[in-house]
Design an enzyme around this catalytic site. Sequence first.
Site, short mmCIF file in Angstrom:
data_model
loop_
_atom_site.label_atom_id
_atom_site.label_comp_id
_atom_site.label_asym_id
_atom_site.label_seq_id
_atom_site.Cartn_x
_atom_site.Cartn_y
_atom_site.Cartn_z
N ARG A 126 0.82 -1.22 0.00
CA ARG A 126 0.00 0.00 0.00
C ARG A 126 0.86 1.27 0.00
NH1 ARG A 126 -3.21 -3.25 3.58
NH2 ARG A 126 -5.13 -3.90 2.53
N LYS A 148 2.59 11.20 -11.61
CA LYS A 148 1.76 10.28 -12.38
C LYS A 148 2.52 8.98 -12.57
CE LYS A 148 -1.25 13.08 -15.32
NZ LYS A 148 -1.59 13.35 -16.73
N GLU A 190 7.96 16.97 -25.76
CA GLU A 190 7.36 17.51 -24.54
C GLU A 190 7.86 18.92 -24.26
OE1 GLU A 190 4.95 16.18 -23.00
OE2 GLU A 190 4.99 14.09 -23.68
N LYS A 224 6.26 22.68 -15.50
CA LYS A 224 5.54 21.48 -15.05
C LYS A 224 5.25 21.55 -13.55
CE LYS A 224 3.90 17.23 -15.45
NZ LYS A 224 4.65 16.04 -15.88
N GLU A 234 -5.17 16.52 -11.39
CA GLU A 234 -5.58 16.69 -12.79
C GLU A 234 -7.10 16.87 -12.91
OE1 GLU A 234 -4.19 14.95 -17.09
OE2 GLU A 234 -4.59 13.52 -15.50
N ARG A 238 -4.11 21.19 -14.94
CA ARG A 238 -3.12 20.18 -15.33
C ARG A 238 -3.50 19.47 -16.63
NH1 ARG A 238 -0.32 16.01 -11.06
NH2 ARG A 238 1.02 14.89 -12.50
N ASN A 242 -1.89 18.03 -21.60
CA ASN A 242 -2.21 16.96 -22.55
C ASN A 242 -2.32 17.46 -23.99
OD1 ASN A 242 -2.41 14.81 -20.62
ND2 ASN A 242 -4.33 15.72 -19.94
N HIS A 245 -1.65 15.09 -26.81
CA HIS A 245 -1.60 13.72 -26.29
C HIS A 245 -2.84 12.90 -26.62
CE1 HIS A 245 1.86 15.21 -24.22
NE2 HIS A 245 2.05 14.09 -23.57
N HIS A 249 -1.69 9.62 -28.11
CA HIS A 249 -1.89 8.31 -27.48
C HIS A 249 -2.67 7.38 -28.40
CE1 HIS A 249 -1.37 9.77 -23.03
NE2 HIS A 249 -0.22 9.66 -23.68
N HIS A 262 6.46 7.47 -28.17
CA HIS A 262 5.57 8.42 -27.50
C HIS A 262 5.81 9.85 -28.01
CE1 HIS A 262 3.21 10.35 -24.38
NE2 HIS A 262 4.25 11.11 -24.08
#
Length: 359
Positions: A126, A148, A190, A224, A234, A238, A242, A245, A249, A262
């Site tokens: 955990r 993330k 990026e 960032k 997010e 935030r 993207n 993206h 993606h 990517h």
Amino acid sequence: MQEIKKINLKHFNGSYDIYIGENLSVNTGNYIENLSVNKKTKFCIVSDDIVFPIHGETVKTSIEKEGFAVKYFIFKNGENQKNLSTVNDIYNFLCENKFDRSDYIIALGGGVVGDIAGFAAATYLRGVKFIQIATTLLAQVDSSVGGKTGVDLPYGKNLVGAFYQPQFVLCDVNVLRTLPANIYADGMAEVIKHGCIKSRELFDALMNKTISAADMVYKNVMIKAAVVEADERETGERAMLNFGHTVGHAIEKYYNFKGYTHGQAVAIGMVYASKISHMLNGLDYKVVEDIIKILQLYSLPTKTDEKLDNKVLADVCAGDKKSENDFIKFVLLSEIGKCNLVKINKSELIDLLDKCDNL
């Protein structure tokens, strides 16, 4: 060395440091000592079979010099390894070596390594503490900052994950010299994205090639970090990160993560997003041309080698984790440095993608 202190967060572990400079990885043990870690603490370096042979021994030796025990788990390089099977192998390795909640995981590598190791850290027992040592440009300017973590499913990219912050991030710009040109270019996607959405100054410096590697990493981390502080989970600002993206993606998934990296997919996705920005957001088409120009300047593709089936592409976009109620969230530009979020339904997106192909 430039140091960004205390990214202040309301949730998770509160705050952490990002260190940016030259020759930092040889002093990894010193940074760990700054955490006041008990000498009985064990460290597991998680890395891949390309990065570890280059940088692993340096990091391992530095930590061992401070009196800590170090184990390492190596997996095969590649996005296709970013799955629950790899994470399960890490769990088993940690159990076999009796790692407990007082021990640490160290992500040594690029974005894939950081995502996998971070997710394993977030979920093993955990949650155990972890450290990011980013060895690619993409990881240094983007994926190592913000917490993330996650893995891919057959249905799409990053569909299982957690927000989990590291204890600190180490960005040694010297290691960027060991990168193949195509991997460095991946990170530039990026970097260019941050300029597009947040900084005309950065965009212009990149276009004119008037910025050093260290300053480039520093400015991108500042962008960032500011966004992450404002929106840890997010739910708002935030999402602007993207840009490019959503389609990016989808292109990765379209080719089953084997056709485009990517960064390459995000570069193409930014061209789609800028063209849609022209159609829906009033973006001057000269800006679209400038974005295409800057991507080409840094050896990034601006279109796929073949015409894509836009219905299939839209279907994949609709399956993205950021979609909701049959609407796909798109980050669009109004000008360089300014953006906003819009929702587009799938049928409208198919039409827009068709129009993009003819612009």
